[in-house]
Enzyme design. Structure first.
Site, PDB file in Angstrom:
ATOM      1  N   CYS A 118       0.630  -1.302   0.190  1.00 14.18           N
ATOM      2  CA  CYS A 118       0.093  -0.041   0.030  1.00 14.18           C
ATOM      3  C   CYS A 118       0.810   1.230  -0.129  1.00 14.18           C
ATOM      4  O   CYS A 118       0.299   2.520  -0.235  1.00 14.18           O
ATOM      5  CB  CYS A 118      -0.968   0.035   1.211  1.00 14.18           C
ATOM      6  SG  CYS A 118      -2.001  -1.521   1.369  1.00 14.18           S
ATOM      7  N   HIS A 260      -3.590   7.121   3.305  1.00 10.70           N
ATOM      8  CA  HIS A 260      -3.904   5.854   2.812  1.00 10.70           C
ATOM      9  C   HIS A 260      -5.356   5.428   3.418  1.00 10.70           C
ATOM     10  O   HIS A 260      -5.412   5.639   4.349  1.00 10.70           O
ATOM     11  CB  HIS A 260      -2.871   4.715   2.944  1.00 10.70           C
ATOM     12  CG  HIS A 260      -3.256   3.417   2.571  1.00 10.70           C
ATOM     13  ND1 HIS A 260      -3.709   3.052   1.338  1.00 10.70           N
ATOM     14  CD2 HIS A 260      -3.260   2.071   3.454  1.00 10.70           C
ATOM     15  CE1 HIS A 260      -4.274   1.900   1.528  1.00 10.70           C
ATOM     16  NE2 HIS A 260      -3.815   1.316   2.484  1.00 10.70           N
ATOM     17  N   ASN A 290     -10.441  -0.340   0.368  1.00 11.21           N
ATOM     18  CA  ASN A 290      -8.832  -0.214   0.379  1.00 11.21           C
ATOM     19  C   ASN A 290      -8.362  -0.526  -0.676  1.00 11.21           C
ATOM     20  O   ASN A 290      -8.154  -1.852  -1.166  1.00 11.21           O
ATOM     21  CB  ASN A 290      -8.071  -1.120   1.512  1.00 11.21           C
ATOM     22  CG  ASN A 290      -6.786  -1.117   1.796  1.00 11.21           C
ATOM     23  OD1 ASN A 290      -6.137  -0.566   0.572  1.00 11.21           O
ATOM     24  ND2 ASN A 290      -6.173  -1.503   2.709  1.00 11.21           N
TER      25      ASN A 290
HETATM   26  N1  ACO Z   1     -17.738  -9.747   9.662  1.00  7.39           N
HETATM   27  C1  ACO Z   1     -18.293  -9.967  10.929  1.00  7.39           C
HETATM   28  N2  ACO Z   1     -17.332 -10.326  11.741  1.00  7.39           N
HETATM   29  C2  ACO Z   1     -15.960 -10.349  11.634  1.00  7.39           C
HETATM   30  C3  ACO Z   1     -15.461 -10.051  10.229  1.00  7.39           C
HETATM   31  C4  ACO Z   1     -16.695  -9.586   9.352  1.00  7.39           C
HETATM   32  N3  ACO Z   1     -15.966  -9.140   8.326  1.00  7.39           N
HETATM   33  N4  ACO Z   1     -14.220 -10.070  10.239  1.00  7.39           N
HETATM   34  C5  ACO Z   1     -13.976 -10.406  11.535  1.00  7.39           C
HETATM   35  N5  ACO Z   1     -15.011 -10.618  12.417  1.00  7.39           N
HETATM   36  C6  ACO Z   1     -14.898 -11.114  13.676  1.00  7.39           C
HETATM   37  C7  ACO Z   1     -13.738 -11.888  14.148  1.00  7.39           C
HETATM   38  O1  ACO Z   1     -13.623 -13.056  13.840  1.00  7.39           O
HETATM   39  C8  ACO Z   1     -13.827 -11.767  15.555  1.00  7.39           C
HETATM   40  O2  ACO Z   1     -14.527 -12.661  16.088  1.00  7.39           O
HETATM   41  P1  ACO Z   1     -14.582 -13.284  17.441  1.00  7.39           P
HETATM   42  O3  ACO Z   1     -14.470 -12.342  18.472  1.00  7.39           O
HETATM   43  O4  ACO Z   1     -15.585 -14.288  17.705  1.00  7.39           O
HETATM   44  O5  ACO Z   1     -13.131 -13.924  17.475  1.00  7.39           O
HETATM   45  C9  ACO Z   1     -14.668 -10.312  15.705  1.00  7.39           C
HETATM   46  O6  ACO Z   1     -15.047 -10.052  14.555  1.00  7.39           O
HETATM   47  C10 ACO Z   1     -13.511  -9.183  16.107  1.00  7.39           C
HETATM   48  O7  ACO Z   1     -12.465  -9.365  15.392  1.00  7.39           O
HETATM   49  P2  ACO Z   1     -11.430  -8.140  15.302  1.00  7.39           P
HETATM   50  O8  ACO Z   1     -10.194  -8.760  14.729  1.00  7.39           O
HETATM   51  O9  ACO Z   1     -11.187  -7.942  16.953  1.00  7.39           O
HETATM   52  O10 ACO Z   1     -12.131  -6.785  14.759  1.00  7.39           O
HETATM   53  P3  ACO Z   1     -11.193  -5.535  14.763  1.00  7.39           P
HETATM   54  O11 ACO Z   1     -12.201  -4.413  15.507  1.00  7.39           O
HETATM   55  O12 ACO Z   1      -9.694  -5.444  14.984  1.00  7.39           O
HETATM   56  O13 ACO Z   1     -11.569  -5.084  13.293  1.00  7.39           O
HETATM   57  C11 ACO Z   1     -10.364  -5.254  11.099  1.00  7.39           C
HETATM   58  C12 ACO Z   1     -10.796  -5.927  12.295  1.00  7.39           C
HETATM   59  C13 ACO Z   1     -11.506  -4.331  10.748  1.00  7.39           C
HETATM   60  C14 ACO Z   1      -9.862  -6.094  10.175  1.00  7.39           C
HETATM   61  C15 ACO Z   1      -9.355  -4.053  11.925  1.00  7.39           C
HETATM   62  O14 ACO Z   1      -8.501  -4.954  12.767  1.00  7.39           O
HETATM   63  C16 ACO Z   1      -8.474  -3.520  10.894  1.00  7.39           C
HETATM   64  O15 ACO Z   1      -9.024  -2.447  10.222  1.00  7.39           O
HETATM   65  N6  ACO Z   1      -7.137  -3.877  10.780  1.00  7.39           N
HETATM   66  C17 ACO Z   1      -6.511  -3.103   9.685  1.00  7.39           C
HETATM   67  C18 ACO Z   1      -6.487  -4.107   8.642  1.00  7.39           C
HETATM   68  C19 ACO Z   1      -6.045  -3.339   7.306  1.00  7.39           C
HETATM   69  O16 ACO Z   1      -6.798  -2.140   7.052  1.00  7.39           O
HETATM   70  N7  ACO Z   1      -5.575  -3.859   6.403  1.00  7.39           N
HETATM   71  C20 ACO Z   1      -5.496  -3.519   5.064  1.00  7.39           C
HETATM   72  C21 ACO Z   1      -4.176  -3.841   4.633  1.00  7.39           C
HETATM   73  S1  ACO Z   1      -2.822  -2.972   5.299  1.00  7.39           S
HETATM   74  C22 ACO Z   1      -3.345  -1.262   5.099  1.00  7.39           C
HETATM   75  O17 ACO Z   1      -3.586  -0.890   3.996  1.00  7.39           O
HETATM   76  C23 ACO Z   1      -2.897  -0.446   6.124  1.00  7.39           C
END
Ligand code: ACO
Length: 333
Positions: A118, A260, A290
């Site tokens: 990214c 980003h 993204n």
């Molecule tokens: N729908 C429903 N539930 C979901 C989903 C979904 N799409 N995805 C995950 N969950 C669940 C998980 O399984 C978890 O369930 P559990 O508690 O029973 O285990 C629960 O939701 C909570 O998961 P977390 O990982 O704690 O959720 P979080 O609040 O951290 O959000 C997310 C997850 C959105 C991925 C967040 O961590 C995030 O935005 N991270 C950055 C990732 C990113 O932007 N990556 C892109 C590439 S890198 C970049 O561009 C910077």
């Protein structure tokens, strides 16, 4: 040696017409529009259609044509193509070479892919700036184009809700001595100790995709969202703070902050750490999700087109991605 000052001469973008909403995704995996909007701010994303030449080079060609036209140039005026791409057309030849042909560039200019996930487009901006400054190149086409939809596992709710396809492009050249437009400063970084938190582990030379990989369904990207989230916020904010400090500027001097577009919560948390007023932050992640290294140049073009960003405005870009790579750029548009 007198150095040139580098300027963005023109911008462009392209997003495919095909829209995939959160509700569309919720039909195939266990998720909901409410969960996706609350955790990411994303409402929908665009998906490239290969039958319409909407792979990486095809999307890039559309964005680049707009950027070249906005720069007042012809394709053959370009003397270097830098192509930031994480999901290339082909492993080789590079996607920049596919793009050269699609743009009808016949001057045999250099064509190079950059992969810093990214952050790649911001890496490219730093490289292009140096080449324009020294005068070895006159007009550099820098695109960021991504087709994440081809590499995410559409059955994995942890990743498939996050990504979309698209392209952003700029043409860079030297600014006139009377012109205030200039790339002021930039920072690049990478923390390889966390490289496995966002990875496409198979498909490279050390682990080619063979039948055993397919049998285990291991051909997709994987991500530890929370590690990525925390490091993205901390690192983008610290790069920006460092850039401002060493150029004796504050957030008050910035007209527009373009981070980003990974996730609305990452954008908001980074803005908060920088004490950046909300109205200065360019955000379009709700429409496109993204788009990796396409996100900053596409958001830039959108804000130039709709008249928010004007010539002479001071801009701050911040990017973060797999690697874990990071970078920031300060410039006068
Ligand atoms: N729908 C429903 N539930 C979901 C989903 C979904 N799409 N995805 C995950 N969950 C669940 C998980 O399984 C978890 O369930 P559990 O508690 O029973 O285990 C629960 O939701 C909570 O998961 P977390 O990982 O704690 O959720 P979080 O609040 O951290 O959000 C997310 C997850 C959105 C991925 C967040 O961590 C995030 O935005 N991270 C950055 C990732 C990113 O932007 N990556 C892109 C590439 S890198 C970049 O561009 C910077």
């Amino acid at each position: 040696m007198d150095l040139n000052r580098t300027k963005i001469l023109g911008t462009g973008k392209y997003h495919p017409a095909q829209i995939k909403t959160n509700l569309d995704i919720a039909k195939t995996v266990d998720t909901s529009d409410e969960w996706i909007v609350q955790r990411t701010g994303i409402k929908e994303r665009r998906i490239g259609d290969i039958s319409k030449d909407e792979g990486p080079s095809g999307m890039a060609a559309r964005a680049a044509k707009i950027a070249i036209e906005n720069a007042g140039l012809e394709p053959n005026d370009i003397d270097l193509i830098l192509f930031s791409v994480t999901f290339p057309d082909t492993m080789f030849p590079n996607t920049a070479s596919w793009l050269q042909e699609k743009l009808g560039i016949t001057n045999k200019c250099g064509a190079l892919d950059i992969n810093a996930a990214c952050t790649g487009w911001v890496y490219g901006l730093t490289m292009a700036n140096a080449l324009i400054q020294t005068g070895t190149h006159k007009h550099i086409l820098l695109v960021g184009t991504e087709m994440g939809s081809a590499f995410v596992n559409w059955e994995d709710r942890n990743t498939c809700v996050l990504f979309g396809d698209g392209s952003g492009a700029v043409v860079l050249g030297a600014s006139e001595s009377t012109d205030s437009s200039v790339i002021i400063d930039s920072i690049l970084g990478s923390d390889s100790s966390k490289k496995e938190s966002l990875i496409l582990p198979k498909g490279g030379a050390v682990a080619p995709i063979r039948q055993d990989v397919l049998d285990k369904n291991e051909q997709w990207m994987s991500m530890d969202g929370q590690i990525v989230f925390k490091n993205a916020v901390k690192t983008m904010a610290s790069h920006c703070a460092k850039l401002l400090k060493r150029n004796k500027m504050t957030m008050d001097d910035i007209d527009w902050f373009i981070p980003h577009q990974a996730n609305l919560r990452i954008i908001e948390a980074t803005g908060n750490l920088l004490k950046c007023p909300e109205e200065k932050v360019i955000i379009n992640v709700e429409k496109y999700a993204n788009t990796s290294s396409a996100s900053i140049p596409a958001a830039l073009h959108e804000a130039v087109e709709d008249g928010r960003i004007k010539r002479g405005d001071t801009l701050l870009f911040a990017a973060f991605g797999a690697g874990l790579t990071s970078g920031a750029t300060l410039l006068k548009f």
